[in-house]
Design an enzyme around this catalytic site. Structure first.
Site, mmCIF file in Angstrom:
data_model
loop_
_atom_site.group_PDB
_atom_site.id
_atom_site.type_symbol
_atom_site.label_atom_id
_atom_site.label_comp_id
_atom_site.label_asym_id
_atom_site.label_seq_id
_atom_site.Cartn_x
_atom_site.Cartn_y
_atom_site.Cartn_z
ATOM 1 C CB SER A 1 -1.038 0.023 1.301
ATOM 2 O OG SER A 1 -2.041 0.832 1.054
ATOM 3 C CG ASP B 1 -7.314 -3.273 -1.956
ATOM 4 O OD1 ASP B 1 -7.981 -2.506 -1.412
ATOM 5 O OD2 ASP B 1 -6.042 -3.539 -1.776
ATOM 6 C CG HIS C 1 -5.367 -2.710 1.286
ATOM 7 N ND1 HIS C 1 -4.873 -2.452 0.193
ATOM 8 C CD2 HIS C 1 -4.837 -1.688 2.270
ATOM 9 C CE1 HIS C 1 -4.143 -1.489 0.287
ATOM 10 N NE2 HIS C 1 -4.041 -1.071 1.445
#
Lengths: 280, 280
Positions: free
Chosen positions: A149, A225, A258
């Site tokens: 991320s 995600d 995620h």
């Protein structure tokens, strides 16, 4: 640059440690973890950097990443830095996506951030020098980098700016173009100011557009995600790599989100992928 | 017996879920986690129970256990129950080693514990019935059991009392003789009272002395475990198994402690060991 050992645990035949040191770059104490796999006396081991995402410290991947079996098998050291300077004297923000825990791997130029928020220099210079000094088995001529991320953004941008330093670069669910998403707008605007030209060295797609080149990239991205379409936008990286002739392997992983349940599923794969390049 | 899904994540190709249900046995809501590996529609998968130690919930092993890759490879469901009933209306104790988080897998007979603290019946009857009803892919004709510390005690005692139910039994750093250590003295005395004869069905070594028989046991124990000599005493299990003709594989693991860094190193091994017996 003295180093303080906060904890060590034997794991998968090696040593999982957590360490603290006074960073001259951030002017704060910084904590990181390092997993050193089992090795023969005198051996030199390659190093894989793992940069973490928003709200994380070294601890998330250290506890939940499931990377140690692969690092032990491949003989790779994994180092997980923190995501920002921290402390009562360090500026902060109420948002989870700015300030402490959200350093975005930039050297901030705006107050009140400019003094401590220098995560680019910390990762590019300060911490590698510490590792070289304190971990004699670490072979800093063989480094690779990955992250998740915001940390995927860090891995891509630091890797693209330093192609001679890293043998290979991968990322999980990276923010590939912070200039084109709300997280990046807030962070780069806050740390660097309104001049978007200054943002480009902190934006993987812009770096590639501006001429940064590596031979290949590996990216895993869950198609479930929740940040995929608004923040992550892997299609922008695919377009930039295609135009630049960079061999991007973008794996859209069906049903994954995620979280560290996603990362831990594929991090062993990334360790093996980097190891093949670190030993090649 | 309705079941509420608190969370599900895709991991290693399967589903890691956390669930809550109202238990008639403990008269409280109970939370557990279940990992269901990838499988073909209509397939039936064996079940491995993992019982956790003092202060833990389902979450510790779920986040830190590194078992999912092995469960996915072997096609084994792993279920991790909580370690006690919980709630404001449930009795508790100031110690970390008694009361909530420390149910010791007994059916308490003393007040104020007797009403809710019925973890023996919860694990032996209530939760298996729920799993059978709610997880149609779970093959409860093929079950094995493992656990850590207090949960290793739970795995050994529940396994020894129910040899027909479990194909195999293993443990990490188990409390093998709670009648002979401070943790057990406090817990069994508190939940069951002073009549030590009533403790014997909750003491693996005493159960074996009293005639409980299984063909084999697997135990991993770190030799750097801080609780080794005062609380865990694996040599007592070795003596009991030797006298009873039970094939105990007791692996003293050099340099490992009592933490999940130890468990996660060897839990994949245990999954494979159980899988060989569950599929045999």
């Amino acid at each position: 640059m003295p180093i303080e050992t906060l904890s060590t645990f034997k794991a998968h035949g090696g040593t999982q440690g957590v360490y603290r040191h006074a960073s001259e770059t951030t002017s704060t104490d910084m904590v990181f973890s390092a997993y050193v796999p089992p090795h023969e006396e005198g051996a030199k081991l390659p190093v894989l950097w793992y940069l973490s995402g928003l709200t994380c410290t070294h601890a998330n991947v250290t506890e939940k990443g499931e990377f140690r079996a692969a690092c032990a098998e491949q003989g790779v050291i994994l180092i997980a830095p923190d995501t920002s300077p921290r402390g009562q004297d360090v500026a902060d923000d109420d948002g989870y996506d700015f300030g402490q825990g959200a350093g975005f791997y930039v050297d901030a130029t705006r107050d009140p951030w400019a003094g401590h928020f220098r995560m680019r220099s910390y990762i590019e210079q300060d911490l590698p020098a510490l590792i070289a000094a304190e971990f004699p088995m670490a072979d800093l001529d063989r480094q690779s980098i990955t992250g998740h991320s915001m940390g995927g953004h860090g891995a891509l941008t630091i890797g693209l700016r330093n192609p001679g330093r890293f043998r290979s670069i991968s990322a999980f669910s990276p923010i590939v173009a912070p200039s084109q998403c709300p997280w990046g707008d807030k962070a780069l605007g806050g740390y660097l100011g309104d001049d978007r030209a200054a943002w480009r060295e902190y934006d993987a797609c812009a770096l590639i557009e501006d001429g940064a080149r590596v031979s290949e990239l590996l990216v895993d991205q869950g198609d479930g995600d929740q940040f995929l379409t608004e923040q992550l936008k892997p299609e922008l990286l695919a377009e930039a790599c295609k135009a630049a002739g960079i061999d991007l392997t973008l794996r859209m992983q069906p049903g994954y989100d995620h979280s560290y349940y996603f990362i831990s599923t594929f991090l062993p794969d990334h360790v093996a992928w980097h190891a093949a390049r670190l030993k090649g």
